[in-house]
Write a protein that holds these residues in place. Sequence first.
Motif, PDB file in Angstrom:
ATOM      1  N   THR A  55       0.823  -1.205   0.000  1.00 19.63           N
ATOM      2  CA  THR A  55       0.000   0.000   0.000  1.00 19.63           C
ATOM      3  C   THR A  55       0.856   1.253   0.000  1.00 19.63           C
ATOM      4  O   THR A  55       0.611   2.197  -0.767  1.00 19.63           O
ATOM      5  CB  THR A  55      -0.947   0.010   1.215  1.00 19.63           C
ATOM      6  N   LEU A  56       1.872   1.285   0.848  1.00 11.93           N
ATOM      7  CA  LEU A  56       2.769   2.441   0.900  1.00 11.93           C
ATOM      8  C   LEU A  56       3.486   2.648  -0.435  1.00 11.93           C
ATOM      9  O   LEU A  56       3.569   3.773  -0.950  1.00 11.93           O
ATOM     10  CB  LEU A  56       3.797   2.263   2.018  1.00 11.93           C
ATOM     11  N   ALA A  57       4.011   1.567  -1.002  1.00 14.25           N
ATOM     12  CA  ALA A  57       4.759   1.680  -2.264  1.00 14.25           C
ATOM     13  C   ALA A  57       3.868   2.206  -3.381  1.00 14.25           C
ATOM     14  O   ALA A  57       4.271   3.074  -4.162  1.00 14.25           O
ATOM     15  CB  ALA A  57       5.340   0.316  -2.630  1.00 14.25           C
ATOM     16  N   ILE A  58       2.650   1.698  -3.463  1.00 14.76           N
ATOM     17  CA  ILE A  58       1.741   2.098  -4.541  1.00 14.76           C
ATOM     18  C   ILE A  58       1.307   3.547  -4.374  1.00 14.76           C
ATOM     19  O   ILE A  58       1.324   4.336  -5.331  1.00 14.76           O
ATOM     20  CB  ILE A  58       0.523   1.154  -4.578  1.00 14.76           C
ATOM     21  N   CYS A  59       0.915   3.926  -3.170  1.00 14.52           N
ATOM     22  CA  CYS A  59       0.461   5.307  -2.947  1.00 14.52           C
ATOM     23  C   CYS A  59       1.589   6.309  -3.188  1.00 14.52           C
ATOM     24  O   CYS A  59       1.368   7.379  -3.766  1.00 14.52           O
ATOM     25  CB  CYS A  59      -0.106   5.458  -1.537  1.00 14.52           C
ATOM     26  N   ARG A  60       2.802   5.969  -2.776  1.00 13.09           N
ATOM     27  CA  ARG A  60       3.945   6.860  -3.014  1.00 13.09           C
ATOM     28  C   ARG A  60       4.231   6.985  -4.510  1.00 13.09           C
ATOM     29  O   ARG A  60       4.524   8.082  -4.996  1.00 13.09           O
ATOM     30  CB  ARG A  60       5.176   6.322  -2.283  1.00 13.09           C
ATOM     31  N   LYS A  61       4.154   5.893  -5.239  1.00 12.32           N
ATOM     32  CA  LYS A  61       4.438   5.909  -6.671  1.00 12.32           C
ATOM     33  C   LYS A  61       3.427   6.782  -7.414  1.00 12.32           C
ATOM     34  O   LYS A  61       3.792   7.587  -8.281  1.00 12.32           O
ATOM     35  CB  LYS A  61       4.406   4.480  -7.214  1.00 12.32           C
ATOM     36  N   ILE A  62       2.162   6.660  -7.072  1.00  8.33           N
ATOM     37  CA  ILE A  62       1.129   7.470  -7.733  1.00  8.33           C
ATOM     38  C   ILE A  62       1.285   8.934  -7.345  1.00  8.33           C
ATOM     39  O   ILE A  62       1.193   9.832  -8.190  1.00  8.33           O
ATOM     40  CB  ILE A  62      -0.275   6.946  -7.380  1.00  8.33           C
ATOM     41  N   ASP A  63       1.543   9.190  -6.076  1.00 13.02           N
ATOM     42  CA  ASP A  63       1.669  10.569  -5.604  1.00 13.02           C
ATOM     43  C   ASP A  63       2.841  11.293  -6.265  1.00 13.02           C
ATOM     44  O   ASP A  63       2.793  12.512  -6.468  1.00 13.02           O
ATOM     45  CB  ASP A  63       1.855  10.565  -4.075  1.00 13.02           C
ATOM     46  N   LYS A  64       3.883  10.552  -6.618  1.00  8.84           N
ATOM     47  CA  LYS A  64       5.050  11.161  -7.257  1.00  8.84           C
ATOM     48  C   LYS A  64       4.684  11.773  -8.601  1.00  8.84           C
ATOM     49  O   LYS A  64       5.164  12.855  -8.970  1.00  8.84           O
ATOM     50  CB  LYS A  64       6.143  10.108  -7.424  1.00  8.84           C
ATOM     51  N   ASP A  65       3.835  11.093  -9.360  1.00  7.59           N
ATOM     52  CA  ASP A  65       3.471  11.558 -10.698  1.00  7.59           C
ATOM     53  C   ASP A  65       2.159  12.335 -10.739  1.00  7.59           C
ATOM     54  O   ASP A  65       1.937  13.129 -11.655  1.00  7.59           O
ATOM     55  CB  ASP A  65       3.369  10.355 -11.648  1.00  7.59           C
ATOM     56  N   TYR A  66       1.315  12.105  -9.759  1.00 11.15           N
ATOM     57  CA  TYR A  66      -0.008  12.755  -9.709  1.00 11.15           C
ATOM     58  C   TYR A  66      -0.228  13.242  -8.278  1.00 11.15           C
ATOM     59  O   TYR A  66      -0.816  12.522  -7.462  1.00 11.15           O
ATOM     60  CB  TYR A  66      -1.113  11.766 -10.105  1.00 11.15           C
ATOM     61  N   THR A  77      -9.947  -4.519   4.853  1.00  8.45           N
ATOM     62  CA  THR A  77      -8.790  -5.282   5.324  1.00  8.45           C
ATOM     63  C   THR A  77      -7.558  -4.393   5.434  1.00  8.45           C
ATOM     64  O   THR A  77      -6.858  -4.398   6.448  1.00  8.45           O
ATOM     65  CB  THR A  77      -8.510  -6.464   4.373  1.00  8.45           C
ATOM     66  N   ALA A  78      -7.274  -3.609   4.399  1.00 11.61           N
ATOM     67  CA  ALA A  78      -6.116  -2.715   4.437  1.00 11.61           C
ATOM     68  C   ALA A  78      -6.280  -1.637   5.506  1.00 11.61           C
ATOM     69  O   ALA A  78      -5.316  -1.285   6.203  1.00 11.61           O
ATOM     70  CB  ALA A  78      -5.900  -2.077   3.077  1.00 11.61           C
ATOM     71  N   SER A  79      -7.493  -1.130   5.665  1.00 19.04           N
ATOM     72  CA  SER A  79      -7.719  -0.044   6.617  1.00 19.04           C
ATOM     73  C   SER A  79      -7.446  -0.469   8.056  1.00 19.04           C
ATOM     74  O   SER A  79      -7.056   0.353   8.888  1.00 19.04           O
ATOM     75  CB  SER A  79      -9.151   0.485   6.502  1.00 19.04           C
ATOM     76  N   THR A  80      -7.658  -1.749   8.365  1.00 21.85           N
ATOM     77  CA  THR A  80      -7.386  -2.211   9.722  1.00 21.85           C
ATOM     78  C   THR A  80      -5.896  -2.351   9.999  1.00 21.85           C
ATOM     79  O   THR A  80      -5.492  -2.627  11.131  1.00 21.85           O
ATOM     80  CB  THR A  80      -8.068  -3.575   9.980  1.00 21.85           C
ATOM     81  N   VAL A  81      -5.063  -2.125   8.957  1.00 23.57           N
ATOM     82  CA  VAL A  81      -3.623  -2.366   9.085  1.00 23.57           C
ATOM     83  C   VAL A  81      -2.774  -1.132   8.776  1.00 23.57           C
ATOM     84  O   VAL A  81      -1.843  -0.800   9.526  1.00 23.57           O
ATOM     85  CB  VAL A  81      -3.194  -3.514   8.131  1.00 23.57           C
ATOM     86  N   VAL A  82      -3.088  -0.412   7.693  1.00 24.63           N
ATOM     87  CA  VAL A  82      -2.116   0.519   7.101  1.00 24.63           C
ATOM     88  C   VAL A  82      -2.296   1.986   7.483  1.00 24.63           C
ATOM     89  O   VAL A  82      -1.417   2.804   7.175  1.00 24.63           O
ATOM     90  CB  VAL A  82      -2.132   0.421   5.555  1.00 24.63           C
ATOM     91  N   LEU A  83      -3.381   2.361   8.114  1.00 21.24           N
ATOM     92  CA  LEU A  83      -3.651   3.788   8.309  1.00 21.24           C
ATOM     93  C   LEU A  83      -2.554   4.516   9.090  1.00 21.24           C
ATOM     94  O   LEU A  83      -2.152   5.617   8.688  1.00 21.24           O
ATOM     95  CB  LEU A  83      -5.017   3.985   8.971  1.00 21.24           C
ATOM     96  N   PRO A  84      -2.040   3.969  10.199  1.00 17.85           N
ATOM     97  CA  PRO A  84      -0.974   4.692  10.915  1.00 17.85           C
ATOM     98  C   PRO A  84       0.263   4.944  10.053  1.00 17.85           C
ATOM     99  O   PRO A  84       0.828   6.046  10.063  1.00 17.85           O
ATOM    100  CB  PRO A  84      -0.655   3.777  12.103  1.00 17.85           C
ATOM    101  N   ALA A  85       0.678   3.942   9.283  1.00 23.24           N
ATOM    102  CA  ALA A  85       1.874   4.095   8.438  1.00 23.24           C
ATOM    103  C   ALA A  85       1.634   5.119   7.338  1.00 23.24           C
ATOM    104  O   ALA A  85       2.522   5.925   7.019  1.00 23.24           O
ATOM    105  CB  ALA A  85       2.258   2.745   7.832  1.00 23.24           C
ATOM    106  N   LEU A  86       0.451   5.110   6.735  1.00 25.18           N
ATOM    107  CA  LEU A  86       0.140   6.077   5.682  1.00 25.18           C
ATOM    108  C   LEU A  86       0.105   7.499   6.233  1.00 25.18           C
ATOM    109  O   LEU A  86       0.612   8.432   5.592  1.00 25.18           O
ATOM    110  CB  LEU A  86      -1.205   5.747   5.039  1.00 25.18           C
ATOM    111  N   ARG A  87      -0.495   7.671   7.387  1.00 29.18           N
ATOM    112  CA  ARG A  87      -0.594   9.016   7.969  1.00 29.18           C
ATOM    113  C   ARG A  87       0.770   9.547   8.394  1.00 29.18           C
ATOM    114  O   ARG A  87       0.978  10.755   8.428  1.00 29.18           O
ATOM    115  CB  ARG A  87      -1.586   8.988   9.134  1.00 29.18           C
ATOM    116  N   GLU A  88       1.689   8.647   8.670  1.00 32.03           N
ATOM    117  CA  GLU A  88       3.053   9.073   8.980  1.00 32.03           C
ATOM    118  C   GLU A  88       3.808   9.453   7.705  1.00 32.03           C
ATOM    119  O   GLU A  88       4.644  10.358   7.705  1.00 32.03           O
ATOM    120  CB  GLU A  88       3.795   7.948   9.709  1.00 32.03           C
TER     121      GLU A  88
END
Length: 268
Positions: A55-66, A77-88
């Motif tokens: 999730t982090l890799a994909i969101c960072r890759k998209i954010d770089k270009d867009y 499923t992802a929301s129960t796991v990744v939100l703290p890391a994404l918000r950081e």
Amino acid sequence: MCQKPTILFFDSGVGGFSVYREVKALLPDNQYLYCFDNGGFPYSEKSEQIITERTLAICRKIDKDYPLDLIVIACNTASTVVLPALREAFNIPIVGTVPAIKPAAEISQTKHIGLLATKGTVKRQYVNDLIQNYASHCVVEKLGSTVLAEIAEQKLRGSSVDLLALNEELKVWRDIDDLDTVILGCTHFPLIKDEIQICLPQVKYFIDPGKAIALRVKKLLENVQVRPIKETKNLIFCTQNFKYELVFQQALSLWGFNELRVLTGIGE
């Protein structure tokens, strides 16, 4: 003319369309990006570490270009796991999708409710905490299914829904006569809500968080400083080519998207 915010919806598959359509209905003029990580689907079978890394890799890759102004993790499923890391990692609003346990407990008349989600979601401590905090006065049945997500994916590709397979997955709830409320705890499941209703005729209320997320997105965008972006198309990304790609591309305009693009370099 003021540039509109760019919003990314992220899911392991196309279930997040059920959230996207609610947000787009409320805010039709924004720029919308959607990414489904079909290279990692289904997330319910993946470890928390792999889900977070992808999730982090994909969101960072998209954010770089867009450059993004807000991210919706349209996957329970992802929301129960990744939100703290994404918000950081990001300095923009991150909106998660969690099972709508509180409104289900409030609306149920019999106080016997069901949580229909993926195998990954039903076993998370986060979900147990939601039940303890908001539905301790209810009997809560939990059913985790990967098959239902796959059926929803097939429906969105234009295939007919296999009601026999669907009924087989749900048969353990069929004879619970006082089960009056079911939480659709996976963003795929609203896409097959009508078919689920056929299999569970005793259920009066099906609860999903789509409209509540749309209102949350609208509120958060009031304070967002829109970042400049060169391309203004509504785009869908996937992480690997797939069998029904040509058919999928032909249906993009029905969902308000201009083009499908494949993200490369996303490792396992």
